[in-house]
Write a protein that holds these residues in place. Structure first.
Motif, PDB file in Angstrom:
ATOM      1  N   SER A  84      17.154 -19.141 -35.328  1.00 35.72           N
ATOM      2  CA  SER A  84      17.289 -18.749 -36.736  1.00 35.72           C
ATOM      3  C   SER A  84      17.707 -19.930 -37.604  1.00 35.72           C
ATOM      4  O   SER A  84      17.217 -20.104 -38.722  1.00 35.72           O
ATOM      5  CB  SER A  84      18.317 -17.623 -36.874  1.00 35.72           C
ATOM      6  OG  SER A  84      17.851 -16.464 -36.240  1.00 35.72           O
ATOM      7  N   LEU A  85      18.631 -20.747 -37.072  1.00 36.73           N
ATOM      8  CA  LEU A  85      19.061 -21.938 -37.808  1.00 36.73           C
ATOM      9  C   LEU A  85      17.881 -22.882 -38.038  1.00 36.73           C
ATOM     10  O   LEU A  85      17.703 -23.414 -39.138  1.00 36.73           O
ATOM     11  CB  LEU A  85      20.153 -22.679 -37.022  1.00 36.73           C
ATOM     12  CG  LEU A  85      21.598 -22.237 -37.267  1.00 36.73           C
ATOM     13  CD1 LEU A  85      22.522 -22.888 -36.251  1.00 36.73           C
ATOM     14  CD2 LEU A  85      22.061 -22.544 -38.678  1.00 36.73           C
ATOM     15  N   GLU A  86      17.084 -23.048 -37.018  1.00 38.50           N
ATOM     16  CA  GLU A  86      15.918 -23.921 -37.121  1.00 38.50           C
ATOM     17  C   GLU A  86      14.960 -23.413 -38.202  1.00 38.50           C
ATOM     18  O   GLU A  86      14.466 -24.177 -39.034  1.00 38.50           O
ATOM     19  CB  GLU A  86      15.202 -23.963 -35.756  1.00 38.50           C
ATOM     20  CG  GLU A  86      14.226 -25.100 -35.617  1.00 38.50           C
ATOM     21  CD  GLU A  86      13.588 -25.126 -34.230  1.00 38.50           C
ATOM     22  OE1 GLU A  86      12.373 -25.355 -34.172  1.00 38.50           O
ATOM     23  OE2 GLU A  86      14.302 -24.881 -33.240  1.00 38.50           O
ATOM     24  N   ASP A  87      14.720 -22.092 -38.204  1.00 42.34           N
ATOM     25  CA  ASP A  87      13.834 -21.490 -39.211  1.00 42.34           C
ATOM     26  C   ASP A  87      14.376 -21.721 -40.625  1.00 42.34           C
ATOM     27  O   ASP A  87      13.626 -22.072 -41.543  1.00 42.34           O
ATOM     28  CB  ASP A  87      13.692 -19.975 -38.971  1.00 42.34           C
ATOM     29  CG  ASP A  87      12.901 -19.667 -37.711  1.00 42.34           C
ATOM     30  OD1 ASP A  87      12.239 -20.586 -37.183  1.00 42.34           O
ATOM     31  OD2 ASP A  87      12.978 -18.507 -37.247  1.00 42.34           O
ATOM     32  N   VAL A  88      15.677 -21.489 -40.781  1.00 42.22           N
ATOM     33  CA  VAL A  88      16.306 -21.615 -42.099  1.00 42.22           C
ATOM     34  C   VAL A  88      16.269 -23.071 -42.572  1.00 42.22           C
ATOM     35  O   VAL A  88      15.999 -23.351 -43.741  1.00 42.22           O
ATOM     36  CB  VAL A  88      17.750 -21.060 -42.045  1.00 42.22           C
ATOM     37  CG1 VAL A  88      18.602 -21.603 -43.175  1.00 42.22           C
ATOM     38  CG2 VAL A  88      17.728 -19.534 -42.123  1.00 42.22           C
ATOM     39  N   PHE A  89      16.515 -24.002 -41.676  1.00 43.55           N
ATOM     40  CA  PHE A  89      16.502 -25.415 -42.057  1.00 43.55           C
ATOM     41  C   PHE A  89      15.090 -25.890 -42.418  1.00 43.55           C
ATOM     42  O   PHE A  89      14.921 -26.775 -43.249  1.00 43.55           O
ATOM     43  CB  PHE A  89      17.085 -26.288 -40.940  1.00 43.55           C
ATOM     44  CG  PHE A  89      18.598 -26.247 -40.866  1.00 43.55           C
ATOM     45  CD1 PHE A  89      19.374 -26.157 -42.012  1.00 43.55           C
ATOM     46  CD2 PHE A  89      19.254 -26.293 -39.636  1.00 43.55           C
ATOM     47  CE1 PHE A  89      20.765 -26.122 -41.952  1.00 43.55           C
ATOM     48  CE2 PHE A  89      20.636 -26.252 -39.557  1.00 43.55           C
ATOM     49  CZ  PHE A  89      21.397 -26.171 -40.719  1.00 43.55           C
ATOM     50  N   MET A 118      21.063 -21.648 -52.709  1.00 44.64           N
ATOM     51  CA  MET A 118      20.180 -21.751 -51.537  1.00 44.64           C
ATOM     52  C   MET A 118      20.932 -21.363 -50.268  1.00 44.64           C
ATOM     53  O   MET A 118      20.396 -20.661 -49.405  1.00 44.64           O
ATOM     54  CB  MET A 118      19.648 -23.180 -51.397  1.00 44.64           C
ATOM     55  CG  MET A 118      18.593 -23.551 -52.401  1.00 44.64           C
ATOM     56  SD  MET A 118      18.084 -25.275 -52.126  1.00 44.64           S
ATOM     57  CE  MET A 118      17.458 -25.674 -53.737  1.00 44.64           C
ATOM     58  N   LEU A 119      22.184 -21.829 -50.156  1.00 46.00           N
ATOM     59  CA  LEU A 119      22.987 -21.523 -48.973  1.00 46.00           C
ATOM     60  C   LEU A 119      23.254 -20.017 -48.874  1.00 46.00           C
ATOM     61  O   LEU A 119      23.154 -19.434 -47.790  1.00 46.00           O
ATOM     62  CB  LEU A 119      24.310 -22.299 -49.025  1.00 46.00           C
ATOM     63  CG  LEU A 119      25.293 -22.046 -47.879  1.00 46.00           C
ATOM     64  CD1 LEU A 119      24.661 -22.295 -46.515  1.00 46.00           C
ATOM     65  CD2 LEU A 119      26.551 -22.897 -48.052  1.00 46.00           C
ATOM     66  N   ALA A 120      23.558 -19.381 -50.011  1.00 42.46           N
ATOM     67  CA  ALA A 120      23.804 -17.936 -49.997  1.00 42.46           C
ATOM     68  C   ALA A 120      22.560 -17.166 -49.555  1.00 42.46           C
ATOM     69  O   ALA A 120      22.640 -16.204 -48.780  1.00 42.46           O
ATOM     70  CB  ALA A 120      24.245 -17.468 -51.387  1.00 42.46           C
ATOM     71  N   MET A 121      21.394 -17.604 -50.028  1.00 42.57           N
ATOM     72  CA  MET A 121      20.140 -16.947 -49.640  1.00 42.57           C
ATOM     73  C   MET A 121      19.834 -17.196 -48.166  1.00 42.57           C
ATOM     74  O   MET A 121      19.434 -16.285 -47.434  1.00 42.57           O
ATOM     75  CB  MET A 121      18.993 -17.439 -50.527  1.00 42.57           C
ATOM     76  CG  MET A 121      19.118 -16.987 -51.968  1.00 42.57           C
ATOM     77  SD  MET A 121      18.011 -17.859 -53.112  1.00 42.57           S
ATOM     78  CE  MET A 121      16.433 -17.137 -52.694  1.00 42.57           C
ATOM     79  N   ALA A 122      20.048 -18.442 -47.728  1.00 36.74           N
ATOM     80  CA  ALA A 122      19.798 -18.785 -46.325  1.00 36.74           C
ATOM     81  C   ALA A 122      20.732 -18.006 -45.407  1.00 36.74           C
ATOM     82  O   ALA A 122      20.329 -17.522 -44.342  1.00 36.74           O
ATOM     83  CB  ALA A 122      19.974 -20.286 -46.127  1.00 36.74           C
ATOM     84  N   ARG A 123      21.984 -17.864 -45.821  1.00 36.21           N
ATOM     85  CA  ARG A 123      22.956 -17.107 -45.012  1.00 36.21           C
ATOM     86  C   ARG A 123      22.517 -15.648 -44.873  1.00 36.21           C
ATOM     87  O   ARG A 123      22.605 -15.058 -43.792  1.00 36.21           O
ATOM     88  CB  ARG A 123      24.347 -17.192 -45.661  1.00 36.21           C
ATOM     89  CG  ARG A 123      25.446 -16.507 -44.864  1.00 36.21           C
ATOM     90  CD  ARG A 123      26.783 -16.586 -45.578  1.00 36.21           C
ATOM     91  NE  ARG A 123      26.738 -15.945 -46.881  1.00 36.21           N
ATOM     92  CZ  ARG A 123      27.736 -15.965 -47.761  1.00 36.21           C
ATOM     93  NH1 ARG A 123      28.845 -16.625 -47.498  1.00 36.21           N
ATOM     94  NH2 ARG A 123      27.624 -15.353 -48.920  1.00 36.21           N
ATOM     95  N   ALA A 124      21.998 -15.066 -45.971  1.00 39.75           N
ATOM     96  CA  ALA A 124      21.519 -13.678 -45.917  1.00 39.75           C
ATOM     97  C   ALA A 124      20.313 -13.564 -44.985  1.00 39.75           C
ATOM     98  O   ALA A 124      20.133 -12.542 -44.312  1.00 39.75           O
ATOM     99  CB  ALA A 124      21.154 -13.193 -47.320  1.00 39.75           C
ATOM    100  N   LEU A 125      19.497 -14.613 -44.909  1.00 37.91           N
ATOM    101  CA  LEU A 125      18.316 -14.595 -44.036  1.00 37.91           C
ATOM    102  C   LEU A 125      18.679 -14.701 -42.553  1.00 37.91           C
ATOM    103  O   LEU A 125      17.899 -14.307 -41.694  1.00 37.91           O
ATOM    104  CB  LEU A 125      17.385 -15.755 -44.384  1.00 37.91           C
ATOM    105  CG  LEU A 125      16.469 -15.579 -45.589  1.00 37.91           C
ATOM    106  CD1 LEU A 125      15.768 -16.892 -45.901  1.00 37.91           C
ATOM    107  CD2 LEU A 125      15.451 -14.470 -45.352  1.00 37.91           C
ATOM    108  N   MET A 126      19.871 -15.227 -42.260  1.00 43.28           N
ATOM    109  CA  MET A 126      20.258 -15.454 -40.865  1.00 43.28           C
ATOM    110  C   MET A 126      20.381 -14.154 -40.060  1.00 43.28           C
ATOM    111  O   MET A 126      20.321 -14.175 -38.842  1.00 43.28           O
ATOM    112  CB  MET A 126      21.581 -16.224 -40.800  1.00 43.28           C
ATOM    113  CG  MET A 126      21.464 -17.697 -41.132  1.00 43.28           C
ATOM    114  SD  MET A 126      20.540 -18.658 -39.899  1.00 43.28           S
ATOM    115  CE  MET A 126      21.645 -18.597 -38.492  1.00 43.28           C
TER     116      MET A 126
END
Length: 242
Positions: free
Chosen positions: A121-126, A150-158
């Motif tokens: 998931s981290l790889e996808d988000v990065f 961006m970080l808030a959106m990425a965190r929600a995607l995790m």
């Protein structure tokens, strides 16, 4: 859309009534989001948009009415039980963990997932947010406003949500960053994320959405295809400065 409407909505909030003490904040609203849609909720400050999202997310309990995700009633479960069922909220004001690093914030977003899936998931988000990869070890509170969003959106995607709710993602950002955030919303949608968007920038919201609901003082007063509402005279006068 006609074939879609015969299917079960991914999210259905039905006859929601929400109170803050004696104040009747949400007055019997019903809304639906189908898979692979962007649905936006627009309205003035204090209309009840954030309260609606917080109720769907399990942060508030409705006094009456239900919220169903994939046909399963989730209202009353509480946020900690709603997230594993496939719903994430990127809250108003971002609410990142200021003292943690970018990576630690992202890992907090995946707390409901099996440990074996977090690296992927981290790889996808990065890949989706290369700037966050560059700042992986940076303290989140030192990021710019756009980077924090961006970080808030990425965190929600995790949490790998079936439905992602975004509450005022463009708030407080410079126009060039607003464009960037809406580009990301479009990309997420194209990649298969279903989105319920609350946004004061009604013009931008209606341009990216499939359907829209207009809220006024706890009621839904208009709904329909976003393109139609974008050209609706009443909506233009009230929210688009026309």
């Amino acid at each position: 859309m006609e074939t879609q409407k015969k299917a079960l909505p991914l999210l259905k909030a039905h006859d929601l009534h929400v109170y803050y003490g004696a104040i009747h904040a949400i007055k019997g609203i019903t809304l639906e989001v189908y898979e692979n849609e962007i649905v936006t909720l627009i309205g003035a400050n204090g209309a009840g948009k954030s309260t609606t999202l917080n109720t769907i997310a399990g942060l508030l309990k409705p006094r009456q009415g239900t919220v169903a995700l994939n046909g399963e009633i989730i209202s009353g479960l509480g946020a900690s039980k709603v997230v594993p069922k496939g719903l994430s909220l990127c809250p108003e004001g971002r609410r990142i963990f200021q003292q943690m690093t970018v990576r630690e914030n992202l890992e907090m977003g995946s707390y409901t997932r099996p440990a074996t899936e977090i690296a992927g998931s981290l790889e996808d988000v990065f890949k989706r947010f290369p700037r966050l990869k560059e700042r992986e070890k940076q303290i989140a509170g030192t990021l710019s406003g756009g980077e924090q969003q961006m970080l808030a959106m990425a965190r929600a995607l995790m949490s790998k949500p079936k439905l992602m709710m975004l509450d005022e993602p463009s708030m407080g950002l410079a126009p060039i960053l607003v464009e960037q955030i809406f580009s990301i919303i479009k990309e997420l949608h194209q990649a298969g994320t279903t989105i319920l968007l609350v946004e004061q920038n009604a013009q931008m919201a209606l341009q990216v959405a499939d359907r829209a609901y207009v809220m006024e003082t706890g009621n839904i007063t208009l709904q329909g295809p976003a393109e139609e509402l974008l050209h609706n005279e009443a909506v233009q006068r009230a929210y688009l400065g026309s």
